[in-house]
Design an enzyme around this catalytic site. Structure first.
Site, PDB file in Angstrom:
ATOM      1  CG  PHE A  80      27.543 -28.767  42.080  1.00 14.54           C
ATOM      2  CD1 PHE A  80      27.409 -27.681  41.866  1.00 14.54           C
ATOM      3  CD2 PHE A  80      28.699 -29.059  42.738  1.00 14.54           C
ATOM      4  CE1 PHE A  80      27.751 -26.568  41.392  1.00 14.54           C
ATOM      5  CE2 PHE A  80      29.720 -27.983  42.163  1.00 14.54           C
ATOM      6  CZ  PHE A  80      28.841 -26.218  41.784  1.00 14.54           C
ATOM      7  CD  GLU A  81      32.358 -32.339  43.730  1.00 13.32           C
ATOM      8  OE1 GLU A  81      32.528 -33.168  44.275  1.00 13.32           O
ATOM      9  OE2 GLU A  81      32.649 -31.667  43.975  1.00 13.32           O
ATOM     10  CE1 TYR A  88      26.457 -28.895  47.764  1.00 14.74           C
ATOM     11  CE2 TYR A  88      25.093 -28.961  49.712  1.00 14.74           C
ATOM     12  CZ  TYR A  88      25.359 -29.111  47.860  1.00 14.74           C
ATOM     13  OH  TYR A  88      23.836 -28.426  46.795  1.00 14.74           O
ATOM     14  CB  VAL A  89      27.371 -23.830  51.002  1.00 16.25           C
ATOM     15  CG1 VAL A  89      26.112 -22.563  51.956  1.00 16.25           C
ATOM     16  CG2 VAL A  89      28.940 -23.133  52.284  1.00 16.25           C
ATOM     17  CD  GLU A 148      53.197 -32.010  44.694  1.00 15.81           C
ATOM     18  OE1 GLU A 148      51.683 -33.270  44.925  1.00 15.81           O
ATOM     19  OE2 GLU A 148      53.580 -31.279  45.201  1.00 15.81           O
ATOM     20  CE1 TYR A 157      37.672 -24.675  48.597  1.00 14.57           C
ATOM     21  CE2 TYR A 157      38.415 -25.801  45.858  1.00 14.57           C
ATOM     22  CZ  TYR A 157      37.361 -24.900  47.398  1.00 14.57           C
ATOM     23  OH  TYR A 157      36.182 -26.460  47.758  1.00 14.57           O
ATOM     24  N   GLY A 163      27.134 -17.543  49.688  1.00 14.36           N
ATOM     25  CA  GLY A 163      27.398 -16.304  48.966  1.00 14.36           C
ATOM     26  C   GLY A 163      27.341 -15.289  49.906  1.00 14.36           C
ATOM     27  N   GLY A 218      29.404 -15.815  52.943  1.00 11.90           N
ATOM     28  CA  GLY A 218      30.617 -16.719  54.123  1.00 11.90           C
ATOM     29  C   GLY A 218      30.996 -17.906  54.115  1.00 11.90           C
ATOM     30  N   GLY A 243      31.042 -20.620  53.191  1.00 14.75           N
ATOM     31  CA  GLY A 243      31.580 -21.692  53.017  1.00 14.75           C
ATOM     32  C   GLY A 243      33.107 -21.287  53.149  1.00 14.75           C
TER      33      GLY A 243
HETATM   34  C1  LIG Z   1      32.044 -23.174  46.820  1.00 14.75           C
HETATM   35  C2  LIG Z   1      30.680 -23.207  48.414  1.00 14.75           C
HETATM   36  C3  LIG Z   1      31.277 -23.517  49.116  1.00 14.75           C
HETATM   37  C4  LIG Z   1      31.275 -21.834  48.752  1.00 14.75           C
HETATM   38  O1  LIG Z   1      30.508 -21.654  50.084  1.00 14.75           O
HETATM   39  P1  LIG Z   1      30.210 -20.136  50.207  1.00 14.75           P
HETATM   40  O2  LIG Z   1      29.019 -20.137  51.186  1.00 14.75           O
HETATM   41  O3  LIG Z   1      29.277 -19.040  48.715  1.00 14.75           O
HETATM   42  O4  LIG Z   1      31.261 -19.302  50.143  1.00 14.75           O
HETATM   43  P2  LIG Z   1      31.422 -17.640  50.072  1.00 14.75           P
HETATM   44  O5  LIG Z   1      30.038 -17.172  50.748  1.00 14.75           O
HETATM   45  O6  LIG Z   1      32.079 -17.778  51.881  1.00 14.75           O
HETATM   46  O7  LIG Z   1      32.340 -16.908  49.838  1.00 14.75           O
HETATM   47  C5  LIG Z   1      31.733 -16.354  48.326  1.00 14.75           C
HETATM   48  C6  LIG Z   1      33.000 -17.018  46.834  1.00 14.75           C
HETATM   49  O8  LIG Z   1      32.740 -18.510  46.684  1.00 14.75           O
HETATM   50  C7  LIG Z   1      32.509 -17.971  45.637  1.00 14.75           C
HETATM   51  N1  LIG Z   1      31.951 -19.347  45.189  1.00 14.75           N
HETATM   52  C8  LIG Z   1      31.789 -19.892  44.733  1.00 14.75           C
HETATM   53  N2  LIG Z   1      30.267 -20.586  44.321  1.00 14.75           N
HETATM   54  C9  LIG Z   1      29.434 -19.298  45.076  1.00 14.75           C
HETATM   55  C10 LIG Z   1      28.245 -19.352  44.082  1.00 14.75           C
HETATM   56  N3  LIG Z   1      26.928 -20.109  44.250  1.00 14.75           N
HETATM   57  N4  LIG Z   1      27.294 -17.996  44.988  1.00 14.75           N
HETATM   58  C11 LIG Z   1      28.353 -17.338  45.267  1.00 14.75           C
HETATM   59  N5  LIG Z   1      29.965 -17.287  45.694  1.00 14.75           N
HETATM   60  C12 LIG Z   1      30.906 -18.376  45.411  1.00 14.75           C
HETATM   61  C13 LIG Z   1      32.878 -16.705  45.384  1.00 14.75           C
HETATM   62  O9  LIG Z   1      34.311 -16.545  44.576  1.00 14.75           O
HETATM   63  C14 LIG Z   1      32.746 -16.072  45.972  1.00 14.75           C
HETATM   64  O10 LIG Z   1      33.438 -14.291  47.048  1.00 14.75           O
HETATM   65  P3  LIG Z   1      33.145 -13.313  46.675  1.00 14.75           P
HETATM   66  O11 LIG Z   1      32.429 -13.665  47.925  1.00 14.75           O
HETATM   67  O12 LIG Z   1      34.525 -12.050  46.763  1.00 14.75           O
HETATM   68  O13 LIG Z   1      32.078 -12.591  45.756  1.00 14.75           O
HETATM   69  C15 LIG Z   1      29.361 -23.949  47.615  1.00 14.75           C
HETATM   70  O14 LIG Z   1      29.423 -22.410  46.191  1.00 14.75           O
HETATM   71  C16 LIG Z   1      28.975 -24.609  46.665  1.00 14.75           C
HETATM   72  O15 LIG Z   1      28.743 -24.958  48.231  1.00 14.75           O
HETATM   73  N6  LIG Z   1      29.072 -24.512  45.709  1.00 14.75           N
HETATM   74  C17 LIG Z   1      28.604 -26.463  45.507  1.00 14.75           C
HETATM   75  C18 LIG Z   1      29.811 -27.181  45.232  1.00 14.75           C
HETATM   76  C19 LIG Z   1      30.693 -26.982  45.436  1.00 14.75           C
HETATM   77  O16 LIG Z   1      31.590 -26.541  44.613  1.00 14.75           O
HETATM   78  N7  LIG Z   1      32.231 -27.536  46.711  1.00 14.75           N
HETATM   79  C20 LIG Z   1      33.242 -27.376  46.277  1.00 14.75           C
HETATM   80  C21 LIG Z   1      34.049 -28.329  45.981  1.00 14.75           C
HETATM   81  S1  LIG Z   1      35.830 -28.487  45.539  1.00 14.75           S
END
Ligand SMILES: CC(C)(COP(=O)(O)OP(=O)(O)OC[C@H]1O[C@@H](n2cnc3c(N)ncnc32)[C@H](O)[C@@H]1OP(=O)(O)O)[C@@H](O)C(=O)NCCC(=O)NCCS
Length: 172
Positions: free
Chosen positions: A26-27, A94-95, A151, A139, A101, A103, A105
């Site tokens: 992904f990254e 990571y999820v 910073e 975040y 989406g 909750g 993460g």
């Molecule tokens: C960032 C990540 C960990 C969030 O996990 P998640 O389980 O989707 O997060 P949540 O459901 O708790 O929160 C969703 C929020 O995250 C954000 N988000 C980031 N990527 C998203 C995705 N692919 N799908 C849905 N929401 C996402 C949105 O702001 C969302 O807010 P909302 O629910 O109010 O619309 C996940 O999307 C992920 O693993 N992404 C790829 C890797 C990554 O970017 N990791 C962070 C590196 S610093």
């Protein structure tokens, strides 16, 4: 489907390693993951723990069978700031894409924040790629501050042969 957030165990390392590979793709890290899952297990659960980890585990019922699966992780370690004292560095969050989406993460992030508070850490730090707008949005929603500009700190790094050379040369 129910999701539980819990501390990782040694036997989770193969699943965590699989998710680390997904995050690396992904990254877009060109070199990929250099450690094996056995090394990951030894680094996290050996005589010295280099990291700690929270995992998100689902329980799904399939034709009467209960299946557990690790679908996300938050990997962190404790560091120290001379001005602030103990701190937590969140290395990976990571999820798996099919489970985003919902909750998970946020729950993983909160679990790492809780570990920070339990260890009396004043600060939690992490990095995110500038292009990763959805993660940045998450975040910001949680109250994180982007300290990049204020910073004006550069991140330096030294690897492999250079690190060996510097370590082995005598300064005096
Ligand atoms: C960032 C990540 C960990 C969030 O996990 P998640 O389980 O989707 O997060 P949540 O459901 O708790 O929160 C969703 C929020 O995250 C954000 N988000 C980031 N990527 C998203 C995705 N692919 N799908 C849905 N929401 C996402 C949105 O702001 C969302 O807010 P909302 O629910 O109010 O619309 C996940 O999307 C992920 O693993 N992404 C790829 C890797 C990554 O970017 N990791 C962070 C590196 S610093």
């Amino acid at each position: 489907m129910s999701v539980v957030i819990r501390g990782a165990k040694r036997e989770d390392c193969a699943a965590i390693h699989g998710l680390i590979k997904e995050l690396t793709e992904f990254e877009k890290y060109p070199e990929g993951v250099k450690t094996t899952y056995e090394e990951l297990a030894s680094h996290g659960f050996g005589s010295r723990a280099f990291f700690y980890c929270k995992v998100a585990e689902t329980t799904e019922s399939n034709r009467g069978e209960t299946e557990k699966k690790i679908i996300g992780y938050g990997l962190y370690y404790f560091t120290y700031l001379t001005l602030e004292g103990p701190t937590v560095y969140l290395r990976d969050l990571y999820v798996a894409s099919a489970y985003r989406g919902k909750g998970t993460g946020t729950a993983l992030f909160r679990a790492v924040a809780k570990a920070a508070i339990e260890e009396k850490c004043a600060v939690m730090t992490w990095r995110v790629f500038d292009w990763n707008k959805p993660a940045i949005e998450l975040y910001q929603k949680l109250g994180g501050s982007d300290i990049t500009k204020e910073e004006q700190l550069r991140t330096f790094c030294m690897k492999g042969d250079t690190l060996q050379k510097v370590a082995s040369e005598s300064a005096f």
